[in-house]
Write an enzyme that holds these catalytic residues in place. Structure first.
Site, PDB file in Angstrom:
ATOM      1  NE  ARG A   1      -4.106  -2.226   2.120  1.00  0.00           N
ATOM      2  CZ  ARG A   1      -5.182  -1.769   2.823  1.00  0.00           C
ATOM      3  NH1 ARG A   1      -5.343  -0.909   3.805  1.00  0.00           N
ATOM      4  NH2 ARG A   1      -6.105  -3.025   2.884  1.00  0.00           N
TER       5      ARG A   1
ATOM      6  CG  ASP B   1     -13.653   7.131   7.891  1.00  0.00           C
ATOM      7  OD1 ASP B   1     -14.123   6.323   8.001  1.00  0.00           O
ATOM      8  OD2 ASP B   1     -12.254   7.100   7.824  1.00  0.00           O
TER       9      ASP B   1
END
Length: 294
Positions: free
Chosen positions: A57, A159
């Protein structure tokens, strides 16, 4: 006959293949340092076996930033007030969600609110870890349909990942994301795209306007949640990423953010067990704030 240098093929340093980020190894030491940074900043306890995932990632970030290796990336993200923090968090957090995920929670929410007469006042519900918006929009759809347009409904959605919040705030999804919904729900909450928007669905304004999206780190000392306590908090499949001390800390803060008798909904793998001090289990990973508890 004399051959040109080009005839010799890829020989010599000038033509040597340069290794890209995907081929640069992430050492165990650097991986551990990245884990510590992530935990210290967000409370997320990344499992020790996730080295390959982290390497994969973060390889994109190395390419974007033109960095030679993960040690250089660690140095950059360790800088005070690093501009890379948001990208670092976004790369390592998982966002798996859908409309009406664990659908029994939404049915029970309506039943419990109706039974407590909470719907006669302002209905404030917090979606903590809202990802790309499916959960808070499902909450808005459910409460609007159950209690009508005259109800005072406010869904606060937060979030840590700023990228998913941008998607959520747009309220536009591929049609495939709503295929599992009944035709009744599709008509009630979505507009079908045409022309350039063909193949997409937009959340109807009357649903969209009930939700406000905000970036927030649950580990922050203060939560910017103006408007008073909540009747319900949805924090599902979020606490599994935290260690036990952080989970207990969050539960205490969630309790303080709820009205007396307020509801807490967690994921199916997040039974509170010994950490449930201050909450009464109602079954199906639903908890009610207990009064008189510390």
């Amino acid at each position: 006959m004399t051959r040109s240098t080009a005839d010799h093929g890829p020989r010599g340093p000038a033509l040597r293949e340069i290794a890209g980020p995907d081929r640069v190894p992430l050492s165990q030491e650097t991986f551990q340092a990245l884990r510590n940074l992530l935990h210290g900043h967000s409370g997320i306890a990344l499992a020790p076996h996730k080295l390959t995932m982290v390497q994969s990632r973060l390889a994109k970030r190395l390419r974007v930033l033109g960095l030679p290796d993960y040690e250089a990336y660690l140095e950059k993200v360790s800088e005070t007030d690093s501009s890379e923090w948001a990208e670092f968090i976004n790369a390592l957090t998982t966002n798996l969600t859908s409309f009406f995920r664990e659908g029994h929670h939404f049915t029970r929410l309506v039943e419990l609110l109706a039974a407590s007469d909470a719907a006669t006042g302002k209905l404030r519900v917090w979606s903590a870890g809202c990802s790309t918006g499916e959960e808070p929009y499902t909450l808005a759809m459910t409460l609007l349909k159950a209690f009508g347009p005259s109800a005072r409904i406010q869904i606060v959605a937060t979030d840590l990942d700023t990228a998913v919040l941008e998607t959520a705030a747009r309220g536009i999804y591929p049609m495939a994301r709503i295929e599992g919904l009944s035709d009744e729900w599709k008509r009630f909450a979505f507009l079908r795209g045409t022309g350039e928007r063909r193949g997409q669905a937009r959340v109807r304004p009357e649903v969209r306007d009930l939700v406000s999206f905000h970036p927030m780190n649950l580990r922050d000392a203060a939560w910017p949640l103006e408007g008073g306590p909540f009747q319900a908090i949805f924090c599902r499949n979020v606490m599994i990423y935290f260690d036990k001390p952080t989970q207990r800390e969050l539960l205490g803060r969630f309790r303080q953010a709820l009205v007396p008798g307020g509801l807490l909904f967690v994921g199916h793998s997040e039974a509170l067990l010994d950490a449930a001090l201050g909450f009464q289990p109602l079954g199906q990973t639903i908890y009610r704030r207990k009064e008189g508890a510390p």
